[in-house]
Design an enzyme around this catalytic site. Structure first.
Site, PDB file in Angstrom:
ATOM      1  N   ASP A 190      40.365 -14.696  49.574  1.00 44.35           N
ATOM      2  CA  ASP A 190      39.366 -15.565  50.197  1.00 44.35           C
ATOM      3  C   ASP A 190      38.281 -14.763  50.899  1.00 44.35           C
ATOM      4  O   ASP A 190      37.094 -15.115  50.822  1.00 44.35           O
ATOM      5  CB  ASP A 190      40.030 -16.558  51.146  1.00 44.35           C
ATOM      6  N   THR A 218      45.316 -13.768  45.189  1.00 39.31           N
ATOM      7  CA  THR A 218      46.160 -13.705  46.376  1.00 39.31           C
ATOM      8  C   THR A 218      47.595 -13.907  45.946  1.00 39.31           C
ATOM      9  O   THR A 218      47.925 -14.917  45.318  1.00 39.31           O
ATOM     10  CB  THR A 218      45.779 -14.768  47.421  1.00 39.31           C
ATOM     11  N   ASP A 220      49.967 -14.600  47.783  1.00 39.49           N
ATOM     12  CA  ASP A 220      50.582 -15.653  48.608  1.00 39.49           C
ATOM     13  C   ASP A 220      50.337 -17.053  48.068  1.00 39.49           C
ATOM     14  O   ASP A 220      50.911 -18.012  48.582  1.00 39.49           O
ATOM     15  CB  ASP A 220      50.040 -15.590  50.044  1.00 39.49           C
TER      16      ASP A 220
END
Length: 476
Positions: A190, A218, A220
């Site tokens: 991000d 990402t 995650d």
């Protein structure tokens, strides 16, 4: 040459509440651009595909659950090749950069960008920017071709290197302009995508014919809007190895406890999905679901009960869980501006040891496993390899069609072009009132920690941080 970008979102409204959150196009700020026939129409590999080119009006809904009287809602532009392109193959000077932490699939995305440009559109000049954003103005580049990226998908990491920070918009755009680069592919999370948005804004302010494209990264899975991020499936699969090891260790000794810390700074998706897939986990702790240690319904009570029932247990904890329980505020930042987290895995392990020793309930044997950097460094699995190919090829199609200022992403199973501002809305998080979290609670039979009995909801056992020797973990 043209005017600056419109700061407002580019919205197209239709009937019955239809809204297209469109992405910018080079023709929005550079008038009278010539167009060319898409070379794919003469590519024998695609001659068997019926209606290969995407209709200009095709869009993908952000939400697919609706009632009979629901408005049509927000849509994104569908990704894919267009009949007309805004770049001739010989004029394209493309650049690829990777930023932030490592993630399975980075090399696959690089490979597929290069091969897509070469094989689909006949582009011969592709540069790799070494070392993240700062590589633009440090003049660290390598020439990329299908030959020298052929087998990089079999290796973890990124052949271009990566770094945090180093974003200087003016220097980066100066470098892009000086080198004659007209397509920029930016792979990162991000923060990286926010940096890409600033680069896009400066490029449009200068009126340059440069397509700026983001590919979200990402491990995650915490980027909003998109279904999932590449590398996530691989991370969940690799996490199984650590959980299995913890389970073997725990069940092989009396009152064994296996503690596994997994990635998840703000979002517990890896921990949740790994727990659901494993079936060996007794308790999963994530950032979205606060927990407490002492008192009825607390973690200590649950661990004690599970050890008495089974003689062993496995606890999975995401790195961002329980940060509110520490006694000091965390002001240390990394180069990307992210707070450095305290090592909650070590902290929870030490607290469990101290509690059972202090209360003299039973002797425990605890093993702590942190596979974080092992997971980040592995090559992507088959599922992620296919996904990386779709992301990269969609990005190339969009840039060649003249779209810019967008991120390539999967929405409801379809490849789309998403405006940069939507990616920066904030992290995607596990909804603990959703069915998926309920499935996890049903699988582990752990307490929800939403309500503590006996008024203990504010009582939080805290261990001195000097016990942990100041261990911290950075963002993955």
């Amino acid at each position: 040459m043209g005017s600056g970008p419109n700061s407002k979102p580019k919205l197209v409204e239709g009937s019955l509440g239809y809204v297209l959150e469109d992405v910018p196009h080079l023709s929005d700020f550079i008038p009278h651009l010539p167009t060319y026939s898409n070379p794919l129409q003469d590519n024998p590999a695609y001659s068997v595909v019926k209606q290969y080119f995407v209709n200009v009006d095709d869009s993908v809904p952000e939400k697919i659950i609706a009632h009979k009287d629901s408005a049509r809602g927000v849509h994104f532009r569908r990704a894919g090749p267009r009949q007309k392109v805004y770049f001739e193959s010989d004029e394209v000077e493309a650049a690829i950069v990777t930023c932030g932490g490592l993630c399975p699939g980075l090399n696959t995305v690089i490979r597929e960008l290069v091969c897509g440009l070469y094989n689909m559109y006949g582009v011969k000049t592709v540069l790799g920017i070494n070392g993240g954003y700062k590589g633009f103005y440090a003049h660290n580049t390598i020439t990329l071709s299908p030959k020298n990226v052929n087998d990089i998908h079999k290796r973890g990491g990124t052949i271009l290197g990566s770094s945090r920070g180093g974003h200087d918009t003016t220097k980066i755009v100066d470098s892009i302009q000086d080198r004659g680069i007209n397509q920029v592919y930016i792979i990162g999370g991000d923060g990286t995508q926010r940096g890409a948005a600033k680069i896009f804004e400066e490029i449009t302010r200068r009126g340059l014919k440069v397509a700026v494209v983001g590919i979200p990264k990402t491990i995650d899975n915490d980027i909003p809007v998109i279904d999932k991020s590449f590398g996530f499936d691989t991370a969940v699969e690799e996490a199984q190895r650590a959980i299995n090891a913890a389970h073997v260790e725990a069940e092989s000794i009396e009152n064994g406890i296996g503690v596994v810390k997994l990635m998840g700074r703000y979002s517990g998706f890896i921990a949740m999905f790994a727990t659901l897939a494993s079936r060996d986990v007794d308790c999963c702790l994530i950032p979205e679901s606060p927990f407490y240690l002492e008192g009825p319904g607390g973690l200590y009570e649950f661990v004690e009960r599970r050890l008495k029932e089974n003689g062993h247990m496995v606890l999975v904890i995401a790195e961002g869980a329980g940060q509110e329980l520490f006694t000091v505020s965390m002001q240390t930042m990394d180069a990307s501006g992210n707070k450095l987290l305290q090592d909650v895995g070590l902290w929870i392990s030490q607290n469990l040891k101290d509690h059972f020793a202090k209360e003299k309930i039973m002797p425990i044997n605890l093993k702590y496993i942190d596979p974080t950097y092992m997971i980040r460094a592995v090559p992507s699995n088959a599922s992620d390899n296919v996904y990386c190919t779709l992301l990269a090829q969609s990005a190339v199609h969009g840039a060649m069609a003249g779209y810019t200022g967008f991120t390539s992403g999967l929405v409801n199973g379809r490849q789309t072009y998403i405006p940069f501002y939507r990616i920066g809305e904030g992290p995607n998080k596990v909804v603990i009132t959703d069915r998926m979290w309920a499935r996890l609670l049903s699988s582990t039979n752990q307490p929800s920690f939403l309500i503590s009995k006996g008024g203990n909801e504010d009582k939080k056992e805290e261990a001195p941080l000097d016990k942990l020797n100041g261990h911290c973990s950075d963002k993955k």
